[in-house]
Design an enzyme around this catalytic site. Sequence first.
Site, PDB file in Angstrom:
ATOM      1  N   ASP A   7      24.505  75.167   1.739  1.00 56.03           N
ATOM      2  CA  ASP A   7      25.647  74.484   2.335  1.00 56.03           C
ATOM      3  C   ASP A   7      25.760  73.100   1.690  1.00 56.03           C
ATOM      4  O   ASP A   7      25.748  72.997   0.469  1.00 56.03           O
ATOM      5  CB  ASP A   7      25.506  74.417   3.854  1.00 56.03           C
ATOM      6  CG  ASP A   7      26.825  74.104   4.565  1.00 56.03           C
ATOM      7  OD1 ASP A   7      27.092  72.914   4.788  1.00 56.03           O
ATOM      8  OD2 ASP A   7      27.587  75.037   4.875  1.00 56.03           O
ATOM      9  N   TYR A  34      33.042  65.767   4.690  1.00 55.29           N
ATOM     10  CA  TYR A  34      34.131  66.556   4.102  1.00 55.29           C
ATOM     11  C   TYR A  34      35.215  65.626   3.561  1.00 55.29           C
ATOM     12  O   TYR A  34      35.805  65.892   2.506  1.00 55.29           O
ATOM     13  CB  TYR A  34      34.712  67.508   5.150  1.00 55.29           C
ATOM     14  CG  TYR A  34      33.814  68.665   5.494  1.00 55.29           C
ATOM     15  CD1 TYR A  34      33.975  69.903   4.880  1.00 55.29           C
ATOM     16  CD2 TYR A  34      32.800  68.539   6.445  1.00 55.29           C
ATOM     17  CE1 TYR A  34      33.157  70.971   5.186  1.00 55.29           C
ATOM     18  CE2 TYR A  34      31.975  69.607   6.758  1.00 55.29           C
ATOM     19  CZ  TYR A  34      32.153  70.812   6.123  1.00 55.29           C
ATOM     20  OH  TYR A  34      31.327  71.872   6.423  1.00 55.29           O
ATOM     21  N   HIS A  51      24.062  82.802   5.279  1.00 58.85           N
ATOM     22  CA  HIS A  51      24.359  81.409   4.957  1.00 58.85           C
ATOM     23  C   HIS A  51      23.217  80.482   5.348  1.00 58.85           C
ATOM     24  O   HIS A  51      22.878  79.555   4.618  1.00 58.85           O
ATOM     25  CB  HIS A  51      25.649  81.001   5.667  1.00 58.85           C
ATOM     26  CG  HIS A  51      26.122  79.633   5.305  1.00 58.85           C
ATOM     27  ND1 HIS A  51      26.715  79.345   4.094  1.00 58.85           N
ATOM     28  CD2 HIS A  51      26.092  78.462   5.985  1.00 58.85           C
ATOM     29  CE1 HIS A  51      27.033  78.064   4.054  1.00 58.85           C
ATOM     30  NE2 HIS A  51      26.660  77.499   5.185  1.00 58.85           N
TER      31      HIS A  51
END
Length: 448
Positions: free
Chosen positions: A227, A364, A423
Site C-alpha cells: 500500500d 493522498y 492486499h
Amino acid sequence: MTRIVKMRPSAGSEVVNRGRRRFLTAAATGIAAAGAAGLFPPRRTADAADDAVRQFRVDVPEENLADLRRRIAATRWPERETVEDQSQGIRLEKIKPLVDYWGTGYDWRKAEARLNALPQFMTEIDGLDIYFIHIRSRHPNALPVIITHGWPGSVFENLKAVGPLTDPTAHGGRAEDAFDIVIPSMPGFGFSGKPAGTGWGPDRIASAWAELMKRLGYTSYVAQGGDWGSPVSSAMARLAPQGLLGIHINLPAVVPPEIAAVLAVNGPAPEGLSEEERATFDALSAAARMGNRSYATMMGTRPQTIGYAISDSPAGLAAWMLGHPGFTQWTYNNTDPEKSPDEVLDDITLYWLTNSAASSARIYWEYDRGRSPLLAAGEKTSEIALPVAISVFPGENYQAPETWARRAYRNLAYFHKVDKGGHFAAWEEPELFSAELRAAFRPLRRPT
C-alpha cells in the site's frame, strides 16, 4: 546507547491519572498517556535532545472509550442500499453488526496490551514526533528491516509477522534468516505526530525513515512496504540513503505509460498484450469503471471535507475504511478467526482514538492530488538502481505481470507469485509473507 528521555505527565482528569498508574512500573523510565483529547503523542521535555528516543506506552483514558461507545449507540443509520452488491458502497447488513459489536462487545484493552507487550518508542524527526515499534532478534547477525504500513492499515497489520521474522527457527526458517524489525507509524497516522504544514509525501517520509534507521545505529538495512509502504519504500530506493541494501514491495508500480494513458480515458485494451497482461489490464479497467478508487479521489482532492464526517462518526469511519478494496474479501465475522471482528476493529479503533481520520487522509492529497501509485512513470521506477524484490499475492487489488515489473525496475532481483494472501499480506498470511522476505533478502545478507 539509546537515550531515553523521561516524559512529563500530560494534564488531565483523575481518570487519566488513575489510568496512567495502572501501567506505571518502577522500571519504566518514560510513559505516554493516550487519548483523543490531545494526549498523544507525548510532549517532549524542554531539555530533550532532537535525536532522543523516548519509550512509549499506550494508555487510553477510559472516558475516551466510553465516549466512543456513546457515539456508536447514537448512530443514525441510512436505509439499506438498493442493489445486491457493493457497487453503492459497503452493505448495511455487513457493516451494522460489526459496529453494533464495536459498541457493546469489543475490548480495546486487549489491543492495547498487544502493543504494550512490544518495545514502543517515540522520536522527533524533521520537526515531527514519529512513533515506532522496534524488536531486535535473539539471533546474531539479524538483518534490520523497516516495514511501512498503508491506509487504511496501521502498525497492527504487521504485528503477526513479528515472530516469524525475528525468530525464524520457531516458524520453519533458519537462524541466519532472522530480522531486526522497525515498524513506524507514518506521519498523521496512529500515535505519530500530525504535520501542521504541507510536504509530507513519500519522499519526505522516506528521508525520515532513513534518519530513523541511522538514529537506531543501523549501518546496513532493507525496507519493505505494501500500500503506501510501497511508494515510501520505493522512494527510499530511489533516494538510496547510505546503508540501504534493497527493498521488497507487494504493491509494485509496474503499469507502463501507454497502458496508463489508455486506462485514464477508459479506452480498449491495446494490441499485442500477452494473456497475463490483458488480464491485468481488464482488471484495472473494470476497477476504474466500478469506482474502486473513489475513496482515493476524495481524499486526494478534499481530505478536510471527508475528515469532518469520519472524525465525528465512528460508524462513518468504519464504513469509509472498510470500503477500501483491500477489505473486499474479508468477512470480519466469527466464521473467519484470522480476520475476526476484533482484528478489524483494532485497526479502526486506533484511527478513532488518535483522531487521525483527516490527518492520515492527507497523504493522498500530498501524493500529486491522489494519482495512482501503480504507475511506473509516476513512481520514477527507472531511477531506482538498488535491488528490488516483488511478491504478488492473489488477493491483491491487481496482479502485476512479471513482464511489466522487469520493464519498470531495471534491477528486479526477485519476483514471485504466491498462492495465498491479499492486499494486507503481512496481516492475512504472516508466515507466507515472512517466507517471502527471507527469500527476497537472502542474497543481500552479508556473509557471517
